[in-house]
Design a protein around this motif. Structure first.
Motif, PDB file in Angstrom:
ATOM      1  N   SER A 150     -10.978  22.926  10.791  1.00  0.00           N
ATOM      2  CA  SER A 150     -11.981  22.295   9.926  1.00  0.00           C
ATOM      3  C   SER A 150     -13.210  21.885  10.740  1.00  0.00           C
ATOM      4  N   GLY A 151     -13.545  22.711  11.732  1.00  0.00           N
ATOM      5  CA  GLY A 151     -14.644  22.361  12.622  1.00  0.00           C
ATOM      6  C   GLY A 151     -15.524  23.545  12.964  1.00  0.00           C
ATOM      7  N   GLN A 152     -16.295  23.386  14.030  1.00  0.00           N
ATOM      8  CA  GLN A 152     -17.320  24.364  14.372  1.00  0.00           C
ATOM      9  C   GLN A 152     -17.335  24.649  15.872  1.00  0.00           C
ATOM     10  N   PHE A 153     -17.542  25.917  16.188  1.00  0.00           N
ATOM     11  CA  PHE A 153     -17.826  26.324  17.566  1.00  0.00           C
ATOM     12  C   PHE A 153     -19.260  26.823  17.609  1.00  0.00           C
ATOM     13  N   SER A 154     -19.985  26.445  18.664  1.00  0.00           N
ATOM     14  CA  SER A 154     -21.336  26.942  18.850  1.00  0.00           C
ATOM     15  C   SER A 154     -21.569  27.155  20.332  1.00  0.00           C
ATOM     16  N   GLY A 155     -22.037  28.347  20.706  1.00  0.00           N
ATOM     17  CA  GLY A 155     -22.280  28.617  22.115  1.00  0.00           C
ATOM     18  C   GLY A 155     -22.693  30.051  22.375  1.00  0.00           C
ATOM     19  N   ILE A 156     -22.960  30.328  23.645  1.00  0.00           N
ATOM     20  CA  ILE A 156     -23.338  31.667  24.087  1.00  0.00           C
ATOM     21  C   ILE A 156     -22.087  32.387  24.567  1.00  0.00           C
ATOM     22  N   ILE A 157     -21.868  33.589  24.085  1.00  0.00           N
ATOM     23  CA  ILE A 157     -20.692  34.372  24.443  1.00  0.00           C
ATOM     24  C   ILE A 157     -21.133  35.769  24.876  1.00  0.00           C
ATOM     25  N   GLY A 158     -20.188  36.527  25.391  1.00  0.00           N
ATOM     26  CA  GLY A 158     -20.500  37.910  25.778  1.00  0.00           C
ATOM     27  C   GLY A 158     -20.149  38.154  27.225  1.00  0.00           C
ATOM     28  N   GLY A 159     -20.674  39.249  27.663  1.00  0.00           N
ATOM     29  CA  GLY A 159     -21.694  40.034  26.977  1.00  0.00           C
ATOM     30  C   GLY A 159     -21.367  41.521  26.998  1.00  0.00           C
ATOM     31  N   PHE A 160     -22.426  42.297  26.816  1.00  0.00           N
ATOM     32  CA  PHE A 160     -22.332  43.738  26.677  1.00  0.00           C
ATOM     33  C   PHE A 160     -23.307  44.401  27.644  1.00  0.00           C
ATOM     34  N   ILE A 161     -22.929  45.565  28.130  1.00  0.00           N
ATOM     35  CA  ILE A 161     -23.811  46.333  29.015  1.00  0.00           C
ATOM     36  C   ILE A 161     -24.335  47.538  28.255  1.00  0.00           C
TER      37      ILE A 161
END
Length: 204
Positions: A150-161
């Protein structure tokens, strides 16, 4: 769409290598001898028409609701790193979980890029090591990352080449919740050059 069942093999490899790398340190990355994320062995796949059968499309910075999940791709990040004609792409995401159960997701299993020529690009462990060594503290979330109940995740993820000249593609996200194979639903966001950013405050 190809099945993503090979992803579990790479997740184990990602976790093993990530554990050996301390934030802020640059390490030499040995090639993975088991599976090539961009060119997986054909015998790993089993065609499955259920994968991505329900498509949910939206624009950048717009919410998409699917499978008790609300997903927003806030931005697509190019930190400016270049090597051998390649560049790294990261995703700034927000994921809201409307269920009462927390679960883990990973870039490798839940995200991919589809290029204009139809090629699918999957998460690469080298980009994770780059981010941990070069992004400012508390800006990057390595795999797996937890979506709270019942919550939230927020952030920078990855990545890709991708090749340095690639600036048009589609970001795909599978809102699997805890079942890593539940990929009937896919969220799709088309990206054009004007939607790729290079934040000046991201790097150390």
């Amino acid at each position: 769409m190809k099945s993503f069942k090979y992803a579990a093999l790479l997740i184990a490899g990602l976790l093993t290598v990530s554990a050996a790398v301390s934030c802020g340190e640059k390490k030499t990355v040995e090639p993975m001898s088991t599976v090539d994320a961009e060119n997986p062995p054909t015998n790993v796949y089993a065609e499955n028409s259920e994968i991505g059968k329900n498509e949910f499309k939206a624009a950048l910075s717009t919410e998409i609701s699917a499978n008790d999940t609300v997903f927003t791709l806030n931005s697509v990040i190019d930190p400016g790193f270049r090597e051998n004609g390649k560049k790294y792409i990261f995703l700034d995401v927000t994921i809201n979980n409307s269920t009462g159960n927390a679960y883990d997701l990973s870039t490798l299993n839940n995200f991919y890029l589809k290029l204009s020529n139809g090629t699918e690009v999957y998460s690469d462990i080298v980009t994770s090591l780059y981010a941990m060594a070069n992004f400012k503290e508390n800006t990057y979330s390595k795999d797996p990352f937890t979506i709270p109940a019942s919550g939230q995740f927020s952030g920078i993820i990855g990545g890709f080449i991708v090749d340095e000249n690639v600036d048009t593609f589609t970001v795909g996200f599978f809102p699997t919740q805890a079942d890593v194979n539940d990929k009937d639903d896919v969220c799709l966001i088309d990206i054009t050059p004007d939607k790729i950013t290079t934040p000046t405050d991201l790097l150390k």
